[in-house]
Write a protein that holds these residues in place. Structure first.
Motif, PDB file in Angstrom:
ATOM      1  N   ARG A  85       0.615  -1.338   0.186  1.00  0.00           N
ATOM      2  CA  ARG A  85      -0.248   0.325   0.313  1.00  0.00           C
ATOM      3  C   ARG A  85       1.072   1.300  -0.444  1.00  0.00           C
ATOM      4  NH1 ARG A  85      -3.390  -3.119   2.836  1.00  0.00           N
ATOM      5  NH2 ARG A  85      -2.184  -2.423   5.212  1.00  0.00           N
ATOM      6  N   PHE A  86       1.811   1.191   1.004  1.00  0.00           N
ATOM      7  CA  PHE A  86       2.640   2.069   0.759  1.00  0.00           C
ATOM      8  C   PHE A  86       3.530   3.022  -0.291  1.00  0.00           C
ATOM      9  CE2 PHE A  86       7.322   4.690   1.281  1.00  0.00           C
ATOM     10  CZ  PHE A  86       6.361   5.643   2.334  1.00  0.00           C
ATOM     11  N   ALA A  87       3.907   1.407  -1.200  1.00  0.00           N
ATOM     12  CA  ALA A  87       5.029   1.741  -2.589  1.00  0.00           C
ATOM     13  C   ALA A  87       3.740   2.149  -3.444  1.00  0.00           C
ATOM     14  CB  ALA A  87       5.566   0.103  -2.782  1.00  0.00           C
ATOM     15  N   ASN A  89       0.959   4.167  -3.775  1.00  0.00           N
ATOM     16  CA  ASN A  89       0.372   5.222  -2.443  1.00  0.00           C
ATOM     17  C   ASN A  89       1.588   5.812  -3.457  1.00  0.00           C
ATOM     18  OD1 ASN A  89      -0.848   7.959  -2.416  1.00  0.00           O
ATOM     19  ND2 ASN A  89       0.332   7.560  -0.159  1.00  0.00           N
ATOM     20  N   GLU A  90       2.987   5.981  -3.047  1.00  0.00           N
ATOM     21  CA  GLU A  90       4.075   7.120  -3.701  1.00  0.00           C
ATOM     22  C   GLU A  90       4.472   6.795  -4.725  1.00  0.00           C
ATOM     23  OE1 GLU A  90       6.022   8.448  -1.377  1.00  0.00           O
ATOM     24  OE2 GLU A  90       5.082   8.497   0.407  1.00  0.00           O
ATOM     25  N   ALA A  91       4.437   5.862  -5.257  1.00  0.00           N
ATOM     26  CA  ALA A  91       4.583   5.877  -6.322  1.00  0.00           C
ATOM     27  C   ALA A  91       3.186   6.558  -8.091  1.00  0.00           C
ATOM     28  CB  ALA A  91       4.334   4.495  -7.389  1.00  0.00           C
ATOM     29  N   SER A  92       1.811   6.426  -6.833  1.00  0.00           N
ATOM     30  CA  SER A  92       1.020   7.381  -7.816  1.00  0.00           C
ATOM     31  C   SER A  92       1.583   8.439  -6.969  1.00  0.00           C
ATOM     32  CB  SER A  92      -0.375   7.152  -7.082  1.00  0.00           C
ATOM     33  OG  SER A  92      -0.196   6.963  -5.614  1.00  0.00           O
ATOM     34  N   ARG A  93       1.907   9.239  -6.506  1.00  0.00           N
ATOM     35  CA  ARG A  93       2.372  10.796  -5.910  1.00  0.00           C
ATOM     36  C   ARG A  93       3.502  11.210  -6.975  1.00  0.00           C
ATOM     37  NH1 ARG A  93       3.329  12.756  -1.320  1.00  0.00           N
ATOM     38  NH2 ARG A  93       4.621  10.802  -0.950  1.00  0.00           N
ATOM     39  N   LYS A  94       4.720  10.230  -6.840  1.00  0.00           N
ATOM     40  CA  LYS A  94       5.729  11.021  -7.094  1.00  0.00           C
ATOM     41  C   LYS A  94       5.651  10.443  -9.306  1.00  0.00           C
ATOM     42  CE  LYS A  94       8.702  10.180  -3.327  1.00  0.00           C
ATOM     43  NZ  LYS A  94       9.850   9.274  -2.769  1.00  0.00           N
ATOM     44  N   THR A  96       7.599   9.317 -12.650  1.00  0.00           N
ATOM     45  CA  THR A  96       8.255   8.109 -12.649  1.00  0.00           C
ATOM     46  C   THR A  96       9.507   8.657 -12.747  1.00  0.00           C
ATOM     47  OG1 THR A  96       6.299   6.684 -14.007  1.00  0.00           O
ATOM     48  CG2 THR A  96       8.382   5.767 -13.927  1.00  0.00           C
TER      49      THR A  96
END
Length: 134
Positions: A85-87, A89-94, A96
């Motif tokens: 879940r954390f990964a 969330n981070e991948a969707s916010r930042k 590529t």
């Protein structure tokens, strides 16, 4: 043996059984007869015996081991779920990262530790999928 013959035997064997009980027993025997004739009823008895043996063997040490294994598996599932879940969330916010950005991320000790774990995990999976025995 017909239901009538069974009813007559039940009357002589136990006069205290009422009519509904006799009919219920006759229906039960009629329904169970294929299991009895095909010797499949033995499987049910074996299953009950297995359950009884498991209850007899379930001492405190075994229960404690099962509880520890359950807690560890739930803990591992919880940890993996949180990490995913954390990964996500981070991948969707930042944005590529570029290839250079990926190399910079590899400078982080936690990233290297995770990559090392993933590579070791994949090595174990690869070892298990070999055709020849190790």
């Amino acid at each position: 043996m017909s239901t009538t013959e069974l009813d007559m035997r039940n009357e002589s064997a136990s006069p205290t059984l009422d009519e509904a009980t006799r009919k219920g027993i006759a229906d039960l025997l009629e329904k169970a007869s294929p299991l009895l004739q095909g010797r499949r009823f033995h499987n049910i008895v074996d299953l009950l015996s297995l359950a009884s043996d498991a209850v007899d063997m379930a001492d405190d040490a075994m229960i404690q081991k099962l509880m520890k294994a359950y807690e560890e598996s739930i803990g591992a599932a919880w940890t993996l779920g949180n990490a995913a879940r954390f990964a996500a969330n981070e991948a969707s916010r930042k944005p590529t990262p570029s290839l250079l950005g990926l190399l910079r991320a590899a400078g982080d000790e936690d990233v290297r530790r995770g990559l090392h774990f993933a590579l070791l995990f994949l090595a174990v999976l690869g070892r298990q999928t070999r055709d020849e025995p190790a």
